[in-house]
Design a protein around this motif. Structure first.
Motif, PDB file in Angstrom:
ATOM      1  N   MET A 186       1.354  -1.492   6.348  1.00  0.00           N
ATOM      2  CA  MET A 186       0.363  -2.488   6.691  1.00  0.00           C
ATOM      3  C   MET A 186       0.413  -3.701   5.782  1.00  0.00           C
ATOM      4  O   MET A 186      -0.251  -4.675   6.027  1.00  0.00           O
ATOM      5  CB  MET A 186      -1.038  -1.897   6.607  1.00  0.00           C
ATOM      6  N   SER A 187       1.111  -3.595   4.682  1.00  0.00           N
ATOM      7  CA  SER A 187       1.081  -4.652   3.693  1.00  0.00           C
ATOM      8  C   SER A 187       1.461  -5.997   4.293  1.00  0.00           C
ATOM      9  O   SER A 187       2.474  -6.146   4.935  1.00  0.00           O
ATOM     10  CB  SER A 187       2.039  -4.320   2.547  1.00  0.00           C
ATOM     11  N   GLY A 188       0.604  -6.996   4.042  1.00  0.00           N
ATOM     12  CA  GLY A 188       0.863  -8.327   4.559  1.00  0.00           C
ATOM     13  C   GLY A 188       0.364  -8.545   5.963  1.00  0.00           C
ATOM     14  O   GLY A 188       0.333  -9.659   6.450  1.00  0.00           O
TER      15      GLY A 188
ATOM     16  N   VAL B 294      -8.483   4.712  -1.634  1.00  0.00           N
ATOM     17  CA  VAL B 294      -8.264   5.320  -0.319  1.00  0.00           C
ATOM     18  C   VAL B 294      -9.533   5.143   0.500  1.00  0.00           C
ATOM     19  O   VAL B 294     -10.574   5.711   0.184  1.00  0.00           O
ATOM     20  CB  VAL B 294      -7.897   6.809  -0.459  1.00  0.00           C
ATOM     21  N   VAL B 295      -9.436   4.309   1.526  1.00  0.00           N
ATOM     22  CA  VAL B 295     -10.572   4.012   2.399  1.00  0.00           C
ATOM     23  C   VAL B 295     -10.547   4.985   3.580  1.00  0.00           C
ATOM     24  O   VAL B 295      -9.577   5.011   4.338  1.00  0.00           O
ATOM     25  CB  VAL B 295     -10.511   2.559   2.908  1.00  0.00           C
TER      26      VAL B 295
ATOM     27  N   ILE C 249      -6.894   4.512   5.005  1.00  0.00           N
ATOM     28  CA  ILE C 249      -6.056   3.390   4.591  1.00  0.00           C
ATOM     29  C   ILE C 249      -6.036   3.312   3.075  1.00  0.00           C
ATOM     30  O   ILE C 249      -7.089   3.315   2.434  1.00  0.00           O
ATOM     31  CB  ILE C 249      -6.593   2.056   5.162  1.00  0.00           C
ATOM     32  N   ALA C 250      -4.865   3.227   2.495  1.00  0.00           N
ATOM     33  CA  ALA C 250      -4.728   3.037   1.054  1.00  0.00           C
ATOM     34  C   ALA C 250      -4.669   1.538   0.767  1.00  0.00           C
ATOM     35  O   ALA C 250      -3.876   0.811   1.364  1.00  0.00           O
ATOM     36  CB  ALA C 250      -3.471   3.719   0.537  1.00  0.00           C
ATOM     37  N   VAL C 251      -5.521   1.088  -0.135  1.00  0.00           N
ATOM     38  CA  VAL C 251      -5.553  -0.318  -0.534  1.00  0.00           C
ATOM     39  C   VAL C 251      -5.134  -0.405  -1.995  1.00  0.00           C
ATOM     40  O   VAL C 251      -5.660   0.323  -2.843  1.00  0.00           O
ATOM     41  CB  VAL C 251      -6.964  -0.913  -0.347  1.00  0.00           C
ATOM     42  N   ALA C 252      -4.173  -1.281  -2.285  1.00  0.00           N
ATOM     43  CA  ALA C 252      -3.697  -1.465  -3.661  1.00  0.00           C
ATOM     44  C   ALA C 252      -3.466  -2.946  -3.900  1.00  0.00           C
ATOM     45  O   ALA C 252      -2.906  -3.636  -3.048  1.00  0.00           O
ATOM     46  CB  ALA C 252      -2.408  -0.689  -3.893  1.00  0.00           C
TER      47      ALA C 252
ATOM     48  N   GLN D 293      -4.662  -5.300  -1.106  1.00  0.00           N
ATOM     49  CA  GLN D 293      -4.009  -5.331   0.190  1.00  0.00           C
ATOM     50  C   GLN D 293      -3.799  -3.916   0.731  1.00  0.00           C
ATOM     51  O   GLN D 293      -3.530  -2.990  -0.037  1.00  0.00           O
ATOM     52  CB  GLN D 293      -2.649  -6.017   0.091  1.00  0.00           C
ATOM     53  N   PRO D 294      -3.911  -3.740   2.052  1.00  0.00           N
ATOM     54  CA  PRO D 294      -3.586  -2.430   2.636  1.00  0.00           C
ATOM     55  C   PRO D 294      -2.129  -2.082   2.380  1.00  0.00           C
ATOM     56  O   PRO D 294      -1.246  -2.921   2.512  1.00  0.00           O
ATOM     57  CB  PRO D 294      -3.844  -2.643   4.134  1.00  0.00           C
TER      58      PRO D 294
END
Length: 284
Positions: free
Chosen positions: A1-3, A47-48, A102-105, A108-109
């Motif tokens: 999903m990044s970007g 982690v959402v 969804i992992a966000v770091a 950003q996802p």
């Protein structure tokens, strides 16, 4: 999903009803999403987990994540979000089904999965997320990645900080004059040029384009507005429809604009790949 997903729209949190009955102490709402997810993800992965009280399977998935989070002792944070009470978050993350994780770091996802999963698979996914971010975030045992100290990029960043878009564009163009293949400068310049153009367009042009499909200028402007609103699929489909019904210079103009918009994204994104296939079908 990044970007592919822009979370900046959630940095001005709306007062929203809390996630009543959220599992454990990990409840997050629109009101504290920026603090507990976006800002916190600069330090450790967050982690959402989007769930529904009406879906026992999704609640159980959150319970599983809580247990694993306790086992991992701060390697990552958990944010449990009740979907029905926080629809702005659901829309911003383009969630298609519940549960979605969804992992966000780094704001950003990074990765996601949909649907209830057995605990061993969840554990494997979490381990991959932690491994992928190891050494890249402030809170997991590493220094923050150094900023680009190239004085040419510093000049561009300083211009942006001062609101000088034209100055930033000129700085990136100067980099490209020296290094025509500098990918960072190319990407930054594409983004700036798009934002400069799109932010000057009246959002009402979408209704104009819908009412007058033959108005090419309105269609292209409407696509820019849709992209600015984080709806790339709608923007791409609009221009592909123009390509299908036009010929000659109008078709070339629409095709060229669409290719420019593709370049704003990672070319491996599924929605970009799908749109490229649609464009090919429209052309041939």
């Amino acid at each position: 999903m990044s970007g592919a997903v822009d979370l900046s729209g959630l940095k001005q949190p709306a007062a929203a009803p809390g996630g009543a009955g959220a599992p454990g102490d990990h409840s997050v709402t629109e009101a504290d999403f920026e603090t507990k997810v976006i800002r916190r993800s600069m330090q450790v992965p967050v982690v959402v987990a989007l769930y529904s009280q009406r879906s026992p399977g999704s609640v159980e998935l959150v319970r599983t994540l809580e247990r694993l989070n306790a086992d991992d002792r701060g390697a990552w944070d958990l944010a449990a979000i009740e979907a029905e009470a926080n629809m702005n978050i659901v829309q911003a993350l383009r969630v298609q089904g519940i549960p979605t994780v969804i992992a966000v770091a780094g704001g950003q996802p990074l990765a996601d999965f949909e649907g209830a999963q057995p605990e061993p698979q969840v554990r494997q996914w979490l381990d991959a997320v932690v491994e992928a971010t190891a050494g890249k975030l402030e809170g997991n045992g590493a220094q923050a990645e150094p900023e680009n100290d190239d004085p040419r990029f510093v000049a561009a960043e300083n211009a942006l900080a001062e609101g000088d878009i034209a100055g930033a564009e000129a700085a990136y163009e100067a980099v490209l004059a020296e290094e025509p293949n500098n990918a960072e400068a190319k990407a930054a310049l594409r983004q700036l040029k798009f934002l400069t153009r799109a932010q000057q367009i009246d959002p009402g042009v979408v209704a104009t384009a819908d009412a007058d499909p033959g108005n090419l200028d309105a269609a292209l402007d409407a696509a820019d507005v849709e992209l600015l609103e984080q709806r790339p699929e709608a923007a791409f489909d609009r221009i592909i429809a123009v390509v299908k019904r036009t010929a000659g210079d109008d078709r070339d103009r629409a095709r060229t604009r669409l290719l420019e918009l593709f370049e704003l994204f990672d070319q491996a994104e599924p929605f970009v790949i799908a749109a490229r296939r649609k464009l090919a079908a429209a052309l041939y």
